[in-house]
Design a protein around this motif. Structure first.
Motif, short mmCIF file in Angstrom:
data_model
loop_
_atom_site.label_atom_id
_atom_site.label_comp_id
_atom_site.label_asym_id
_atom_site.label_seq_id
_atom_site.Cartn_x
_atom_site.Cartn_y
_atom_site.Cartn_z
N PRO B 67 0.96 -1.19 -0.01
CA PRO B 67 0.11 0.07 -0.07
C PRO B 67 0.85 1.20 0.05
CG PRO B 67 0.20 -0.86 2.19
CD PRO B 67 0.75 -1.85 1.29
N THR B 68 0.49 2.36 -0.63
CA THR B 68 1.03 3.63 -0.53
C THR B 68 0.25 4.72 0.18
OG1 THR B 68 0.05 4.58 -2.58
CG2 THR B 68 2.15 3.31 -2.81
N ILE B 69 -1.06 4.34 0.72
CA ILE B 69 -1.61 5.06 1.45
C ILE B 69 -1.55 5.25 2.69
CG2 ILE B 69 -3.75 3.53 1.85
CD1 ILE B 69 -5.30 6.08 0.61
N SER B 70 -0.95 4.11 3.20
CA SER B 70 -0.32 3.91 4.78
C SER B 70 0.63 2.62 4.42
CB SER B 70 -1.48 3.61 5.81
OG SER B 70 -1.91 2.33 5.65
N ARG B 71 1.21 2.48 5.69
CA ARG B 71 2.06 1.14 5.73
C ARG B 71 1.45 -0.08 6.39
NH1 ARG B 71 6.51 2.13 2.21
NH2 ARG B 71 4.66 1.90 0.96
N SER B 72 0.12 0.02 6.53
CA SER B 72 -0.77 -1.05 6.99
C SER B 72 -1.16 -2.01 5.86
CB SER B 72 -1.89 -0.58 7.77
OG SER B 72 -2.90 -1.47 8.03
N LEU B 73 -0.82 -3.36 5.87
CA LEU B 73 -1.20 -4.30 4.94
C LEU B 73 -2.79 -4.31 4.94
CD1 LEU B 73 1.36 -7.16 4.96
CD2 LEU B 73 1.05 -5.47 3.31
N SER B 74 -3.54 -3.80 5.94
CA SER B 74 -4.88 -3.78 5.74
C SER B 74 -5.42 -3.17 4.78
CB SER B 74 -5.41 -3.40 7.30
OG SER B 74 -5.20 -2.37 7.39
N SER B 75 -4.80 -2.16 4.22
CA SER B 75 -5.26 -1.37 3.16
C SER B 75 -5.07 -1.90 1.79
CB SER B 75 -4.75 0.00 3.17
OG SER B 75 -3.41 0.18 3.49
N VAL B 76 -4.43 -3.10 1.70
CA VAL B 76 -4.25 -4.08 0.25
C VAL B 76 -5.32 -5.22 0.42
CG1 VAL B 76 -2.10 -2.96 -0.53
CG2 VAL B 76 -2.23 -5.12 0.94
N ASP B 77 -5.47 -5.89 -0.64
CA ASP B 77 -6.34 -7.03 -0.70
C ASP B 77 -5.41 -8.07 0.01
OD1 ASP B 77 -4.79 -8.62 -2.43
OD2 ASP B 77 -5.89 -7.22 -3.92
N SER B 78 -6.15 -9.45 0.26
CA SER B 78 -5.51 -10.17 1.18
C SER B 78 -4.45 -10.84 0.34
CB SER B 78 -6.50 -11.27 1.80
OG SER B 78 -7.15 -12.01 0.67
N GLN B 79 -4.61 -11.02 -0.90
CA GLN B 79 -3.56 -11.94 -1.99
C GLN B 79 -2.51 -10.98 -1.92
OE1 GLN B 79 -5.14 -12.32 -5.64
NE2 GLN B 79 -4.39 -14.53 -5.84
N ALA B 80 -2.46 -9.79 -1.98
CA ALA B 80 -1.45 -8.85 -2.03
C ALA B 80 -0.65 -8.99 -0.71
CB ALA B 80 -1.70 -7.37 -2.30
N ALA B 81 -1.27 -8.98 0.28
CA ALA B 81 -0.79 -8.93 1.81
C ALA B 81 -0.04 -10.49 1.99
CB ALA B 81 -1.69 -8.95 2.65
N ASP B 82 -0.57 -11.37 1.66
CA ASP B 82 -0.02 -12.54 1.50
C ASP B 82 1.33 -12.53 0.82
OD1 ASP B 82 -1.95 -13.78 2.96
OD2 ASP B 82 -2.99 -14.73 1.60
N GLN B 83 1.34 -12.08 -0.47
CA GLN B 83 2.36 -12.14 -1.17
C GLN B 83 3.75 -11.56 -0.53
OE1 GLN B 83 2.55 -9.95 -5.04
NE2 GLN B 83 2.83 -12.07 -6.17
N TRP B 405 0.11 12.94 -1.20
CA TRP B 405 1.48 12.84 -1.06
C TRP B 405 1.33 11.20 -0.44
CZ3 TRP B 405 6.14 13.61 -2.28
CH2 TRP B 405 7.17 13.53 -1.42
N ARG B 406 2.18 10.28 -0.75
CA ARG B 406 2.04 9.03 -0.50
C ARG B 406 3.18 8.33 -0.03
NH1 ARG B 406 -2.33 5.87 -2.63
NH2 ARG B 406 -4.23 7.10 -2.85
N GLU B 407 3.19 6.96 0.43
CA GLU B 407 4.18 6.33 0.95
C GLU B 407 4.92 5.83 -0.27
OE1 GLU B 407 5.52 5.90 3.89
OE2 GLU B 407 3.93 7.17 4.76
N PRO B 408 6.30 5.30 -0.42
CA PRO B 408 6.89 4.77 -1.84
C PRO B 408 6.39 3.53 -2.12
CG PRO B 408 8.36 5.73 0.28
CD PRO B 408 6.91 5.34 0.80
N GLY B 409 6.45 3.19 -3.36
CA GLY B 409 5.96 2.00 -3.98
C GLY B 409 5.64 2.10 -5.50
N CYS B 410 5.32 1.17 -6.08
CA CYS B 410 5.09 1.19 -7.66
C CYS B 410 3.59 1.80 -7.85
CB CYS B 410 5.06 -0.27 -8.20
SG CYS B 410 6.86 -0.97 -8.03
N SER B 411 2.89 1.60 -6.86
CA SER B 411 1.53 2.41 -7.02
C SER B 411 0.67 2.31 -8.36
CB SER B 411 1.65 3.86 -6.53
OG SER B 411 0.58 4.47 -6.58
N MET B 412 0.32 3.38 -8.89
CA MET B 412 -0.46 3.47 -9.92
C MET B 412 0.24 3.10 -11.33
SD MET B 412 -3.61 5.90 -11.16
CE MET B 412 -4.32 6.27 -9.60
N CYS B 413 1.57 2.78 -11.27
CA CYS B 413 2.12 2.49 -12.72
C CYS B 413 1.68 0.84 -12.95
CB CYS B 413 3.91 2.31 -12.20
SG CYS B 413 4.52 1.74 -13.69
#
Lengths: 184, 471
Positions: B67-83, B405-413
């Motif tokens: 996630p780039t909205i925060s650093r909590s894995l609860s803000s991405v889906d469970s498959q992404a969090a598992d990865q 203004w977000r946290e670092p990551g690939c995000s919307m690319c």
């Protein structure tokens, strides 16, 4: 797994520059294994009922025919796993993107380079036979098209050779290289 | 000895066994690892009972699924969090150093490599990611690989490889104000096509390359793959050495390590009479900002230009390609892109998320407000970029203007983490791919520079930064 001679109908995608984001969109890359990706193959294009992969013939086809620069874009090997999972064993195109080609060869999916004018003459409803040993593509049992492949990749496919096993046989050379350089 | 190119020199210096009927065995100096393309590779090692051969040459981070909205894995889906968790457990199990989500060194893998001094001239670098070509900006041979190859490198620190051809790209002249490295590389891809450099390694040369800073060179090398190239290279020079010097993993002055490295690096540039299989020359003096209009990065026009009309295209397959792209992008033949309304502006990605990119976008947005109809995401490339940007107050400029203004990551690319376009939405994006659905299913992407993106954010439609100023 050894690559065997096979015969099949083909699915024709008359389009160039088919990128790996079309073959499998990124939202399907969150998996942690290689299986089960066939259902995601070209998923966005398959939302169109008229798309060629939705025809009954496509369900049993093992050959995909495409325009030039097939597999451009991302390095995702998931693209190859998805093609394989759907049932494809060979892709025919005038050219392939480098990383896709490598990924395909490593998974027993044969990239067959055939020039665009020849592809344009291939009959849509023919039965094609892919013979890697002879490096030929036969159309309805006769027209034979020769295709190129390097001898190492050919041997690996035909004999089901494992590349990592091949590299690891060179352990002495790798160790010597590490020792000789400042790389140790 | 025959003259050699930079690519020839790096290739020759890394041959464990030469290329014969069989491919060469090429030694890899640095292997970068991320969460998306490696779970199956670690699983392969486990199945064979193999270890990671050189944990000291393997560095992992997470960037695609997080996630780039925060650093909590609860803000991405469970498959992404598992990865993400799978990468953590794999790194623990195999002893690989991981710059995890909360690490000060975390970031997009192609931003942190150079930033930490891991990337150095003359190295071979691989990663299961096609934009590994970015690292070529420092004079390293760097290229993307598939997951089977990731497993091979983890196990052996080597790859089977065949040598590519040498392709020189000479950029000469001086960029005009408002024109950037992104415009240079988009112009190149537009000229040679999205498969124009297949089976080649590009070497970017010429006065316009020499005068670019390192981050701009990274932007250019990053998009080498969008022309189909195996890699992109810039010969190391004083700009390179100054950039590398003092970074965390760079050679240190102590015991002469830096001087020894420098002596080696200075021998890397292509010999004067080196021969290239192909050469393309581009004069940048008259270059305008470039923007894509279609569905691959080769389909671009100058920002003030008109979308091509398929009926003017004689070749039937090129015409069909163009018609398909215009239909997907919902554009009319011959129309201008200036003034075309967009829903989202994305400033980020391994192409354009470094400090200099954020500075140039902030320069345009300073003291202005983004158009309320546009959602603007600014996603720094790494924790370090984020820290530096905040130290300079760039985050305030973006937030005051109304951008996120977000946290670092690939995000919307790549739209794997929930940052994405809705069907039918359009974006101006500083990323690298405008393929159908790349930024979200049904989304339409216009690739451009951070300056053009910032100008578009302010105007609410595709805009020419040269009419706004602030750069």
């Amino acid at each position: 797994m050894k690559f065997e001679r096979f015969s099949s109908q083909a699915v024709f995608l008359n389009r160039e520059n088919i990128d790996t984001d079309q073959i499998i969109p990124a939202r399907f890359l969150k998996v942690t294994d290689k299986i089960g990706l066939g259902s995601a193959l070209f998923t966005d294009w398959r939302s169109d009922p008229a798309f060629v992969l939705n025809t009954p013939a496509a369900a049993t086809a093992k050959i995909l025919v495409s325009g030039a620069n097939f597999g451009c874009g991302s390095s995702r090997e998931h693209a190859v796993w998805a093609l394989w999972g759907f049932g494809f064993r060979a892709v025919i195109a005038p050219s392939f993107a480098d990383i896709f080609r490598q990924n395909a060869l490593k998974n027993g999916l044969l990239p067959i380079v055939v020039n665009a004018p020849t592809i344009a003459t291939l009959p849509a409803d023919a039965l094609f036979t892919v013979d890697l040993l002879d490096q030929t593509l036969s159309v309805d049992g006769d027209t034979r098209i020769l295709f190129p492949i390097d001898s190492f990749s050919k041997t690996c496919l035909l004999e089901g050779l494992d590349e990592l096993g091949y590299i690891l046989k060179h352990e002495a050379a790798i160790a010597a290289f590490e020792k000789a350089g400042t790389r140790a | 000895m025959p003259p050699k190119t930079l690519y020839d020199k790096i290739w020759d210096a890394h041959l464990v066994t030469p290329e014969t009927d069989a491919p060469a065995i090429l030694y890899i100096d640095l292997h970068l690892v991320h969460e998306v393309t490696t779970p199956q590779a670690f699983e392969g090692l486990r199945g064979r009972g193999l270890k990671v051969r050189r944990t000291d040459r393997t560095i992992a981070t997470m960037d695609h699924s997080i996630p780039t909205i925060s650093r909590s894995l609860s803000s991405v889906d469970s498959q992404a969090a598992d990865q993400v968790r799978r990468l953590e457990s794999n790194c623990r199990e195999f002893g690989v150093q991981l710059f995890g989500m909360d690490d000060r060194r975390q970031g997009i893998v192609h931003v942190i490599g150079p930033e930490l001094g891991l990337t150095q001239p003359g190295q071979t670098i691989v990663c299961g990611d096609s934009h590994t070509s970015t690292h070529g900006a420092l004079g390293a041979l760097a290229f993307g690989i598939g997951t089977t190859e990731v497993e091979q490198v983890l196990a052996s620190q080597c790859l089977l490889s065949r040598k590519s051809k040498n392709f020189a790209v000479e950029f000469d002249g001086a960029l005009r104000p408002g024109v950037t490295a992104k415009d240079m590389v988009l112009a190149l891809i537009g000229q040679i096509g999205t498969g124009g450099a297949t089976a080649h390694v590009l070497e970017y040369k010429g006065s316009a390359i020499r005068s670019l800073d390192m981050e701009s060179r990274m932007t250019i090398c990053n998009m080498s793959i969008e022309a189909g190239a195996r890699a992109g290279l810039v010969a190391p020079d004083e700009t390179t050495f100054q950039y590398v010097s003092g970074r965390e993993y760079a050679p240190k002055p102590k015991d002469g390590a830096w001087d020894r490295a420098l002596a080696k690096w200075k021998a890397l540039p292509s010999d004067q009479d080196a021969v290239y299989d192909r050469t393309v020359r581009i004069d940048v003096n008259s270059l305008e900002p470039v923007i894509t209009f279609g569905t691959n990065p080769g389909m671009s026009i100058p920002i003030t230009g008109h979308v091509p009309d398929p009926s003017n295209t004689a070749d039937s397959s090129a015409r069909a390609r163009l018609e398909g792209a215009l239909k997907y992008m919902d554009l009319k033949p011959g129309q201008q892109l200036l003034g075309h309304r967009v829903d989202v502006v994305f400033i980020g990605s391994c192409t354009n998320s470094r400090l200099s990119d954020l500075r140039s976008a902030a320069g345009v947005m300073r003291g202005r407000k983004v158009n309320p109809a546009v959602r603007v995401l600014v996603v720094p490339g790494s924790q370090e970029v984020k820290r530096q940007a905040e130290a300079e107050g760039l985050d305030r400029i973006f937030k005051d203007a109304g951008a996120q203004w977000r946290e670092p990551g690939c995000s919307m690319c790549i739209a794997m983490n929930g940052d994405q376009l809705e069907p039918g939405q359009s974006s101006v994006s500083t990323s690298n791919r405008n393929f159908e659905g790349r930024q979200g299913r049904g989304g339409r992407t216009f690739l451009a520079s951070p300056l053009t993106a910032a100008a578009t954010a302010i105007e609410g439609h595709i805009a020419d930064v040269r009419s706004l100023g602030g750069f």
